[in-house]
Design a protein around this motif. Structure first.
Motif, mmCIF file in Angstrom:
data_model
loop_
_atom_site.group_PDB
_atom_site.id
_atom_site.type_symbol
_atom_site.label_atom_id
_atom_site.label_comp_id
_atom_site.label_asym_id
_atom_site.label_seq_id
_atom_site.Cartn_x
_atom_site.Cartn_y
_atom_site.Cartn_z
ATOM 1 N N LYS A 276 -16.944 22.883 -31.202
ATOM 2 C CA LYS A 276 -16.604 22.277 -32.491
ATOM 3 C C LYS A 276 -17.870 21.699 -33.110
ATOM 4 N N GLU A 277 -17.825 21.458 -34.383
ATOM 5 C CA GLU A 277 -18.952 20.859 -35.092
ATOM 6 C C GLU A 277 -19.323 19.518 -34.448
ATOM 7 N N GLY A 278 -20.616 19.301 -34.233
ATOM 8 C CA GLY A 278 -21.083 18.029 -33.702
ATOM 9 C C GLY A 278 -20.893 17.846 -32.216
ATOM 10 N N GLN A 279 -20.423 18.873 -31.548
ATOM 11 C CA GLN A 279 -20.116 18.756 -30.126
ATOM 12 C C GLN A 279 -21.238 19.353 -29.281
ATOM 13 N N ASN A 280 -21.527 18.714 -28.160
ATOM 14 C CA ASN A 280 -22.417 19.318 -27.155
ATOM 15 C C ASN A 280 -21.560 20.097 -26.167
ATOM 16 N N VAL A 281 -22.048 21.252 -25.751
ATOM 17 C CA VAL A 281 -21.350 22.019 -24.723
ATOM 18 C C VAL A 281 -22.348 22.430 -23.656
ATOM 19 N N THR A 282 -21.864 22.563 -22.423
ATOM 20 C CA THR A 282 -22.739 22.914 -21.297
ATOM 21 C C THR A 282 -22.286 24.212 -20.670
ATOM 22 N N LEU A 283 -23.242 25.124 -20.518
ATOM 23 C CA LEU A 283 -23.002 26.402 -19.876
ATOM 24 C C LEU A 283 -23.529 26.326 -18.445
ATOM 25 N N SER A 284 -22.710 26.815 -17.533
ATOM 26 C CA SER A 284 -23.069 26.725 -16.124
ATOM 27 C C SER A 284 -23.732 28.009 -15.646
ATOM 28 N N CYS A 285 -24.727 27.860 -14.754
ATOM 29 C CA CYS A 285 -25.365 28.993 -14.105
ATOM 30 C C CYS A 285 -25.657 28.609 -12.664
ATOM 31 N N GLU A 286 -25.113 29.360 -11.731
ATOM 32 C CA GLU A 286 -25.300 29.118 -10.298
ATOM 33 C C GLU A 286 -25.763 30.417 -9.644
ATOM 34 N N GLN A 287 -26.740 30.305 -8.729
ATOM 35 C CA GLN A 287 -27.183 31.484 -7.986
ATOM 36 C C GLN A 287 -27.262 31.179 -6.496
ATOM 37 N N ASN A 288 -26.882 32.160 -5.699
ATOM 38 C CA ASN A 288 -26.963 32.013 -4.240
ATOM 39 C C ASN A 288 -27.924 33.031 -3.648
ATOM 40 N N LEU A 289 -28.952 33.384 -4.444
ATOM 41 C CA LEU A 289 -29.948 34.355 -4.021
ATOM 42 C C LEU A 289 -31.175 33.692 -3.407
ATOM 43 N N ASN A 290 -31.167 32.356 -3.372
ATOM 44 C CA ASN A 290 -32.311 31.587 -2.876
ATOM 45 C C ASN A 290 -33.571 31.831 -3.722
ATOM 46 N N HIS A 291 -33.368 32.074 -5.002
ATOM 47 C CA HIS A 291 -34.484 32.304 -5.915
ATOM 48 C C HIS A 291 -35.063 30.980 -6.394
ATOM 49 N N ASP A 292 -36.385 30.948 -6.547
ATOM 50 C CA ASP A 292 -37.039 29.739 -7.045
ATOM 51 C C ASP A 292 -36.948 29.611 -8.568
ATOM 52 N N ALA A 293 -37.072 30.729 -9.259
ATOM 53 C CA ALA A 293 -37.175 30.700 -10.717
ATOM 54 C C ALA A 293 -35.839 31.028 -11.376
ATOM 55 N N MET A 294 -35.535 30.316 -12.461
ATOM 56 C CA MET A 294 -34.323 30.582 -13.226
ATOM 57 C C MET A 294 -34.638 30.506 -14.713
ATOM 58 N N TYR A 295 -33.815 31.198 -15.509
ATOM 59 C CA TYR A 295 -34.104 31.368 -16.931
ATOM 60 C C TYR A 295 -32.814 31.336 -17.742
ATOM 61 N N TRP A 296 -32.951 30.949 -19.010
ATOM 62 C CA TRP A 296 -31.874 31.097 -19.974
ATOM 63 C C TRP A 296 -32.381 31.889 -21.173
ATOM 64 N N TYR A 297 -31.572 32.886 -21.549
ATOM 65 C CA TYR A 297 -31.872 33.709 -22.715
ATOM 66 C C TYR A 297 -30.703 33.657 -23.693
ATOM 67 N N ARG A 298 -31.047 33.972 -24.917
ATOM 68 C CA ARG A 298 -30.025 34.116 -25.947
ATOM 69 C C ARG A 298 -30.138 35.525 -26.519
ATOM 70 N N GLN A 299 -28.980 36.175 -26.715
ATOM 71 C CA GLN A 299 -28.978 37.483 -27.359
ATOM 72 C C GLN A 299 -28.097 37.434 -28.596
ATOM 73 N N ASP A 300 -28.664 37.820 -29.727
ATOM 74 C CA ASP A 300 -27.923 37.952 -30.971
ATOM 75 C C ASP A 300 -27.733 39.428 -31.280
ATOM 76 N N PRO A 301 -26.715 39.769 -32.063
ATOM 77 C CA PRO A 301 -26.437 41.190 -32.345
ATOM 78 C C PRO A 301 -27.674 41.917 -32.862
ATOM 79 N N GLY A 302 -27.957 43.067 -32.257
ATOM 80 C CA GLY A 302 -29.070 43.897 -32.715
ATOM 81 C C GLY A 302 -30.443 43.360 -32.353
ATOM 82 N N GLN A 303 -30.467 42.311 -31.531
ATOM 83 C CA GLN A 303 -31.764 41.740 -31.165
ATOM 84 C C GLN A 303 -31.944 41.792 -29.659
#
Lengths: 113, 116
Positions: B14-41
């Protein structure tokens, strides 16, 4: 400034024929290149990679070619199968310790039965 | 089964609201990333973390925040300051950053965020 470019937004290929997807880059510091495949509403999956010390890497039906002088790489899929229909992204990594990948805008491949 | 789990699959803000997206990995990886994809990009990097308790801004960090308190978890908060949050968000991880061969990133299935 788009450092990794995939100039063909879409490509259609007959089943059984060769699919060739192209990618150009501008940053001469890139020395490691990857191809990812992505189905709708899913995350990309890693396909194949190549280091700048090589000009070709092959894995089954997939071969990646790198032309450093032209700053160009291509992914060949042969023979093409219906399950290959997806969006393909190329990505590049610089030659210093940094995990950042730069992605191209993707090419949508459609295999026609 | 080792992998990267993103939740929820769909999220509405909703307008003015903060939301949190969860990401969990069990690969024992050190590095993690967040990307955004928009249509056609392509994928644009929002934030990345090479080690626990450390993270860096990517190319489009404005309006987003992250934390990396545990190796397995890298949540992304889309704040009210992000004026155009509607997009497909992808989380990824990789073993580490010291070797080219280790730079293969593995992705979760994504979260589609829409604004009400």
């Amino acid at each position: 400034d788009q450092q990794v470019k995939q100039n063909s937004p879409s490509l259609s290929v007959q089943e059984g024929r060769i699919s060739i997807l192209n990618c150009d880059y501008t940053n001469s510091m890139f020395d490691y290149f990857l191809w990812y495949k992505k189905y709708p509403a899913e995350g990309p999956t890693f396909l194949i990679s190549i280091s700048s010390i090589k000009d070709k890497n092959e894995d089954g039906r997939f071969t990646v070619f790198l032309n450093k002088s032209a700053k160009h790489l291509s992914l060949h899929i042969v023979p093409s199968q219906p399950g290959d229909s997806a969006v393909y992204f190329c990505a590049a990594h610089p030659n210093f310790g940094n995990e950042k990948l730069t992605f191209g805008t993707g090419t949508r491949l459609t295999i026609i039965p | 089964d080792g992998g990267i789990t993103q939740s929820p699959k769909y999220l509405f803000r909703k307008e003015g609201q903060n939301v949190t997206l969860s990401c969990e990995q069990n690969l024992n990886h050190d590095a993690m990333y967040w990307y955004r994809q928009d249509p056609g990009q392509g994928l644009r990097l929002i934030y990345y973390s090479q080690i626990v308790n450390d993270f860096q801004k990517g190319d489009i960090a404005e309006g987003y925040s992250v934390s990396r308190e545990k190796k397995e978890s890298f949540p992304l908060t889309v704040t009210s300051a992000q004026k155009n949050p509607t997009a497909f968000y992808l989380c990824a991880s990789s073993i580490g950053w010291t070797s080219r061969a280790k730079n293969i990133q593995y992705f979760g299935a994504g979260t589609r965020l829409s604004v009400l």
